[in-house]
Write a protein that holds these residues in place. Structure first.
Motif, PDB file in Angstrom:
ATOM      1  N   ARG A   1       0.817  -1.216   0.000  1.00 22.89           N
ATOM      2  CA  ARG A   1       0.000   0.000   0.000  1.00 22.89           C
ATOM      3  C   ARG A   1       0.857   1.277   0.000  1.00 22.89           C
ATOM      4  O   ARG A   1       0.469   2.292   0.599  1.00 22.89           O
ATOM      5  CB  ARG A   1      -0.957   0.049   1.195  1.00 22.89           C
ATOM      6  N   LEU A   2       2.013   1.247  -0.657  1.00 24.23           N
ATOM      7  CA  LEU A   2       2.843   2.441  -0.701  1.00 24.23           C
ATOM      8  C   LEU A   2       2.170   3.567  -1.464  1.00 24.23           C
ATOM      9  O   LEU A   2       2.500   4.744  -1.269  1.00 24.23           O
ATOM     10  CB  LEU A   2       4.201   2.117  -1.348  1.00 24.23           C
ATOM     11  N   GLY A   9      -2.963   4.672   5.683  1.00 20.60           N
ATOM     12  CA  GLY A   9      -2.827   3.664   6.730  1.00 20.60           C
ATOM     13  C   GLY A   9      -1.541   3.833   7.518  1.00 20.60           C
ATOM     14  O   GLY A   9      -1.515   3.618   8.742  1.00 20.60           O
ATOM     15  N   THR A  10      -0.471   4.221   6.840  1.00 25.40           N
ATOM     16  CA  THR A  10       0.798   4.474   7.537  1.00 25.40           C
ATOM     17  C   THR A  10       0.650   5.646   8.493  1.00 25.40           C
ATOM     18  O   THR A  10       1.134   5.604   9.637  1.00 25.40           O
ATOM     19  CB  THR A  10       1.914   4.755   6.519  1.00 25.40           C
ATOM     20  N   TRP A  11      -0.020   6.704   8.054  1.00 28.40           N
ATOM     21  CA  TRP A  11      -0.234   7.862   8.935  1.00 28.40           C
ATOM     22  C   TRP A  11      -1.044   7.473  10.165  1.00 28.40           C
ATOM     23  O   TRP A  11      -0.709   7.864  11.295  1.00 28.40           O
ATOM     24  CB  TRP A  11      -0.947   8.991   8.176  1.00 28.40           C
ATOM     25  N   LEU A  12      -2.101   6.703   9.966  1.00 25.36           N
ATOM     26  CA  LEU A  12      -2.955   6.327  11.093  1.00 25.36           C
ATOM     27  C   LEU A  12      -2.234   5.399  12.067  1.00 25.36           C
ATOM     28  O   LEU A  12      -2.526   5.404  13.264  1.00 25.36           O
ATOM     29  CB  LEU A  12      -4.238   5.665  10.577  1.00 25.36           C
ATOM     30  N   LEU A  13      -1.302   4.605  11.572  1.00 25.70           N
ATOM     31  CA  LEU A  13      -0.470   3.768  12.432  1.00 25.70           C
ATOM     32  C   LEU A  13       0.590   4.595  13.149  1.00 25.70           C
ATOM     33  O   LEU A  13       0.936   4.317  14.302  1.00 25.70           O
ATOM     34  CB  LEU A  13       0.195   2.677  11.583  1.00 25.70           C
ATOM     35  N   LEU A  14       1.089   5.632  12.477  1.00 29.69           N
ATOM     36  CA  LEU A  14       2.204   6.422  12.997  1.00 29.69           C
ATOM     37  C   LEU A  14       1.796   7.442  14.051  1.00 29.69           C
ATOM     38  O   LEU A  14       2.523   7.661  15.032  1.00 29.69           O
ATOM     39  CB  LEU A  14       2.896   7.132  11.823  1.00 29.69           C
TER      40      LEU A  14
END
Length: 315
Positions: free
Chosen positions: A41-42, A47-52
């Motif tokens: 999902r690059l 999703g990366t922001w919500l995890l970070l």
């Protein structure tokens, strides 16, 4: 407040698939690499922001007043979130490959479309986990223990939609673990404030991922996949308000327990206005609007993070 696209025609909307063609992946990456980048999902960083963000909030709140958050930790956790979000998506797509092939939005993903075999996906997963391990061992011992501890949740989450109507709750347990990990990386302990932040993140995830799940509710109902969107049905909107109110209350409580002042609470206020707009204006029967309102949670994360940074700098 947040610009929304014109109302779509419903399930047949232009965003029926979550695989976008002609973007930067295809322009800049070799053709053989592109499917793996899409698997991780690059091309969809939300999703990366919500995890970070929970980790960044914790790193900032756990720091001393009068100082900026440790930029090395912020960078380390950013890379870690990118890699481990990709690993989580890979696990999810391996487990869900048969379901994904039967859902309009997901059938063109790399595994169900045949671009990546299951064996290749497992090898790619191993590579991502290796990179994640290299990042994890840079942290203090308590953070390493917490990082290992979350692996069970990561492995279990893809199966939750088969056995419970609340897989979004288990996603919240997994996605907000960075609040505990980040606090431990700075302070060497996990105090009450970190657990309040973690709990608030779970409530936040229940809200935004329920909106996300409304994109697939018709297909999910047809193929037997469970979700909070189906569990709540027409009662979703008032429950969104409940989830977000609980999240904001816990975020504020975490800040108070950490000794923050008005700048952090101002960030909470801004995020509250964004969440109120999101919950009251989303069209839960329109996949395009659900997707855009889900993605708007990046602004919520930034509001809380910048409020926390300002609070520590002015402290």
């Amino acid at each position: 407040m947040i610009d929304m696209p014109p109302r779509s025609a419903g399930p047949a909307a232009q965003d029926a698939t979550d695989i976008r063609r002609g973007g930067w992946l295809e322009r800049w990456l070799p053709a053989a690499v592109g499917p793996y980048a899409r698997l991780a999902r690059l091309d969809r960083p939300i999703g990366t922001w919500l995890l970070l963000f929970p980790a960044w909030w914790a790193i900032t709140l756990a720091g001393p007043p009068g100082a900026a958050p440790d930029w090395r930790l912020l960078l380390l956790f950013a890379v870690g979130a990118l890699v481990m979000r990709g690993a989580g998506c890979t696990i999810n797509d391996i487990v869900d490959r048969d379901f994904d092939a039967r859902v309009a939005r997901t059938r063109s993903r790399p595994i169900p479309s045949g671009e990546v075999s299951v064996l290749q996906a497992f090898l790619f997963l191993g590579l991502q986990c290796l990179v994640g391990l290299v990042i994890l061992v840079q942290l203090p011992s308590l953070s390493i223990q917490l990082g290992v501890g979350v692996l069970g949740l990561v492995a279990l989450y893809p199966f939750m939609k088969r056995i419970t109507w609340w897989p979004q709750f288990f996603l919240g347990l997994t996605f907000n673990w960075g609040a505990l990990l980040g606090w431990a990386a700075v302070a060497g302990e996990v105090p009450l404030a970190a657990f309040l932040l973690y709990a608030g993140g779970i409530a936040w995830t229940l809200g935004y991922d329920t909106i996300y799940a409304h994109q697939d509710k018709e297909d999910d109902l047809r193929i037997g996949v469970k979700s909070s969107a189906l569990a709540l049905g027409s009662a979703t909107r008032p429950w969104l308000l409940v989830f977000y109110a609980v999240a904001l209350g816990l975020f504020a409580a975490a800040g108070i327990a950490a000794g923050t002042g008005w700048p952090y609470l101002a960030g909470i206020l801004v995020s509250g206005l964004l969440l109120l707009h999101q919950a009251t204006t989303v069209d839960l029967d329109d996949p395009v609007w659900c997707k855009r309102h889900f993605q708007a949670n990046r602004l919520v994360g930034w509001a809380i993070f910048l409020g926390a940074v300002a609070d520590r700098l002015l402290g």
